[in-house]
Design an enzyme around this catalytic site. Structure first.
Site, short mmCIF file in Angstrom:
data_model
loop_
_atom_site.label_atom_id
_atom_site.label_comp_id
_atom_site.label_asym_id
_atom_site.label_seq_id
_atom_site.Cartn_x
_atom_site.Cartn_y
_atom_site.Cartn_z
N TYR A 2 0.78 -1.23 0.00
CA TYR A 2 0.00 0.00 0.00
C TYR A 2 0.82 1.29 0.00
CZ TYR A 2 -3.91 -3.06 1.10
OH TYR A 2 -4.86 -4.04 1.05
N GLY A 54 3.28 4.10 -1.35
CA GLY A 54 3.85 4.66 -2.56
C GLY A 54 2.81 5.39 -3.38
N TYR A 63 0.43 3.51 -5.76
CA TYR A 63 0.63 2.09 -5.48
C TYR A 63 -0.38 1.68 -4.42
CZ TYR A 63 3.18 -2.17 -4.25
OH TYR A 63 3.54 -3.46 -4.01
N HIS A 117 -4.46 5.17 4.98
CA HIS A 117 -4.37 6.42 4.21
C HIS A 117 -5.02 6.25 2.85
CE1 HIS A 117 -2.26 9.18 1.41
NE2 HIS A 117 -2.59 10.05 2.34
N ASP A 118 -4.73 5.13 2.18
CA ASP A 118 -5.33 4.88 0.87
C ASP A 118 -6.85 4.84 0.95
OD1 ASP A 118 -2.77 4.71 -0.12
OD2 ASP A 118 -2.86 2.57 -0.61
#
Length: 187
Positions: A48, A50, A53, A72-73
């Site tokens: 997860y 990057g 990414y 966060h994603d």
């Protein structure tokens, strides 16, 4: 006062950041723990961490840092890249992890010996500073719109995030099925 040269540098930086995000986001989701470019903005860590990414839905994070990136994603997917509180929550998660590492006397390590926490954490932390900066600029040009009420449901079993402030939303989270939480995400 912002000079023309400074403004053009900011515009160029924002354009490069957005272009990198768009190009990177066209890749497929990850279901393998990897460690690449550990000390650059092009980092890929776990599943997860990057720019552009991301892990496949339902994929568990590779370690505690990857869990911060997964959270966060999820926040950015729901609120958008310019929602600064997603980035601030990520930094709080990483700070908490850093303190935990210091107190573990070297026992708490990431999944990768190639990219140790001592290199990866400063890299993602500094990258998030750029994210916060560019989010502020993005909000000038595209302010958030009030109205819709999306709901997020996430399993936070491994993320170790502080959910007291509703993952940056200032709204309470409803806990169900152990570590699964859901919240209404009003802007």
């Amino acid at each position: 006062m912002i000079t023309g040269l400074a403004l053009s540098r900011v515009a160029f930086g924002l354009t490069a950041f957005l272009l990198l995000a768009v190009v990177s986001s066209q890749e497929k989701c990850s279901n393998t723990c990897i460690a690449q470019n550990c000390n650059s903005l092009g980092i890929r860590y776990g599943k997860y961490c990057g720019i552009g990414y991301f892990g496949c839905p339902g994929e568990p994070p590779c370690d505690d840092l990857d869990a911060c990136c997964m959270t966060h994603d999820n926040c950015v997917d729901l609120k958008g890249m310019t929602y600064v509180n997603c980035h601030k929550q990520f930094k709080r998660c990483v700070n908490k992890l850093s303190k935990s590492i210091k107190h573990s006397n070297g026992e708490k390590i990431g999944f990768s010996t190639q990219c140790p926490y001592s290199i990866v954490i400063p890299t993602v932390f500094n990258g998030m500073d750029y994210g916060i900066f560019f989010s502020g600029i993005g909000n000038i040009f595209n302010p958030p719109v009030l109205g819709s009420v999306p709901v997020v449901e996430v399993d936070l079993a491994r993320s170790k995030v502080d959910t007291k402030d509703g993952l940056g939303t200032k709204l309470g989270l409803q806990t169900k099925e152990g570590s699964k939480v859901s919240a209404s995400l009003n802007i």
